[in-house]
Structures are given as structure tokens and as C-alpha cells.
Design a protein around this motif. Sequence first.
Motif, PDB file in Angstrom:
ATOM      1  N   GLN A  26       0.682  -1.184  -0.158  1.00  0.00           N
ATOM      2  CA  GLN A  26      -0.009  -0.033   0.267  1.00  0.00           C
ATOM      3  C   GLN A  26       0.813   1.214  -0.030  1.00  0.00           C
ATOM      4  OE1 GLN A  26      -3.484   0.148  -0.282  1.00  0.00           O
ATOM      5  NE2 GLN A  26      -2.979  -2.029  -0.786  1.00  0.00           N
ATOM      6  N   TRP A  27       2.070   1.274   0.719  1.00  0.00           N
ATOM      7  CA  TRP A  27       2.954   2.369   0.557  1.00  0.00           C
ATOM      8  C   TRP A  27       3.622   2.434  -0.443  1.00  0.00           C
ATOM      9  CZ3 TRP A  27       8.185   1.765   2.967  1.00  0.00           C
ATOM     10  CH2 TRP A  27       8.796   3.249   3.011  1.00  0.00           C
ATOM     11  N   GLN A  28       4.085   1.447  -1.113  1.00  0.00           N
ATOM     12  CA  GLN A  28       5.150   1.678  -2.330  1.00  0.00           C
ATOM     13  C   GLN A  28       4.442   1.387  -3.681  1.00  0.00           C
ATOM     14  OE1 GLN A  28       8.477   2.250  -2.239  1.00  0.00           O
ATOM     15  NE2 GLN A  28       8.246   2.820  -0.243  1.00  0.00           N
ATOM     16  N   ALA A  29       3.731   0.228  -3.593  1.00  0.00           N
ATOM     17  CA  ALA A  29       3.309  -0.231  -5.047  1.00  0.00           C
ATOM     18  C   ALA A  29       2.032   0.510  -5.551  1.00  0.00           C
ATOM     19  CB  ALA A  29       3.267  -1.686  -5.269  1.00  0.00           C
ATOM     20  N   ALA A  30       0.970   0.507  -4.581  1.00  0.00           N
ATOM     21  CA  ALA A  30      -0.447   0.926  -5.029  1.00  0.00           C
ATOM     22  C   ALA A  30      -0.576   2.094  -5.646  1.00  0.00           C
ATOM     23  CB  ALA A  30      -1.063   0.978  -3.619  1.00  0.00           C
ATOM     24  N   PRO A  31       0.290   3.235  -5.058  1.00  0.00           N
ATOM     25  CA  PRO A  31       0.043   4.773  -5.918  1.00  0.00           C
ATOM     26  C   PRO A  31       0.812   4.529  -7.408  1.00  0.00           C
ATOM     27  CG  PRO A  31       1.400   4.861  -3.810  1.00  0.00           C
ATOM     28  CD  PRO A  31       1.136   3.382  -3.847  1.00  0.00           C
TER      29      PRO A  31
END
Length: 265
Positions: A26-31
Motif C-alpha cells: 500500500q505504501w510503495q506499489a499501490a500509488p
Amino acid sequence: MIFQRLIWSALAAAVLVGSVQTGVQQWQAAPIIQAAESYESQKAAPADHGHGHDAAHAHGAAVEAAPWQPEDGAERSFWSWVANMLHAFSMALLVLAAMGVCLWRGARMRSLPLALLVSAAGWLSFHFWPSLGLPAEIPGMDAARLGSRQGWWVLAAAGAALACISLAGLRSALRWPAAAAWLALPFVVGAPQAAGDPFAGFGPEAQAALRALDARFIWVTTWISLSFWASTGLACGLAFERWLRPALAAAFSHARTAPALEVNP
């Protein structure tokens, strides 16, 4: 008894690792994924040489047959956590089983370093080596046929795993050329690639943005995979030391002394 300990140890590790993995994603890949998805509507559709009625009918059928997917937000995060926990459970079972085999073969390493070593082999086999030929892809990219990519990924993962097994299991000097051969095999075959530009159909500005996102995504997925296998090694090392190693050591000791007791009553 040992099987139950194995399942509960893997489950405890999976809850921890799956939660960590979900947070990192959620912190790295989702954006990055969400940013790439925002460009998908700008991709030009392939030329339609069929009849308009047939195309409309096919489009309507495709819409009706669209698979279920979770809604963005809490529902998507929850199912991502479930998927990550199931993945972590399967990999934890693999790591713990490999550690048990090492212990049976006489390994004297402490549980935590052994778990980290086995996890490093897992990272090499399941992420790093396959990603050299088939790096991670963002939404909207064109790629080779799915079946070809899956087949090559299995070949690369199996080659890396067999290389690790050769280095750990063989005692002769042949283990080094054997490992090198297994590692080279998938690249001798060659990874399937898209026939043209993977960003064909996008405008120049969208292509530039997507190429930048793709470069970031490759590094981010590498970092996520490293965090997954490092946390798996840590959790499995602690669980193995606490619940599995004493039981396995006692079982292996009994198995080795039983034949001697039967021969010399």
C-alpha cells in the motif's frame, strides 16, 4: 504432532508476513499502479475491421462477463491482505520444510541464520532470477502471450532452485558448473518479449510518464520482494526455533538410535 507444529508455525509466520507485505504494498506499489491505471483510458483501441453490430455485441458480452473485483478502499485492502497471507503461508511452509531437511542432513547453523539463508534462496528463485528476463509490468503495457511468459517463469524459477539445491546438496566440485548450467538454462531458451513497443497506442506524453512509472515499479517490486523474503526468514527462524527444532531434533535422534538399539539389545 510435528505436522501440526509445522502448520501452526507457518500460519503464525503468514499472519505477520502477510500484514507487513500488505502495508509495504500500500505504501510503495499501490500509488504507482493507480497512476498507471489512470492512463489506460488514453490507450488507442486496435483498428476494428469487423461489422459495427458484431463489435457492439462482443463489447456487450464482454461487459456482462466481466469478472468480479473488489471495490477500491477497505475492501480491496482486505482481499489484498488475504491474498498476501495465503502466499506467505505457502512460502513459510516451503522455508520451514527446507530447514527441516537441512537439520536432517546434519546442519548445525542456528535457526535464524538458516532461515535467512533459505529465504535468500527463495528470493533468488522466485523473484530475482525470473525478473531478469521478465521484469514487473505496470497496467497498460503490452506483453508476450501469457502462457509463454508463465512457462518461462517456471523454467527460470526451477533453474534457480535447482542451482541452489546443487550448491547445498552436492559435495563434489561439480556443484559449481551444475549450478551455473541450471542458472543459464532459461536464458539460453530466452524470455518471451512483446513483439513491438509495450506502450504502443499511447500518446507521447503518456508514454513518457508510463516509462518513468515502469522504471520505478521494477525497483519497488524488487524492494517489496526483498522485504517479503526477509520478514519470512525472520518469522520462520523464530517459529522454527521455538516450536519445530526441538521436536525435529528429538525425532531425528530417535530415528538414528533406534536401529542401533535393535541390533544391540
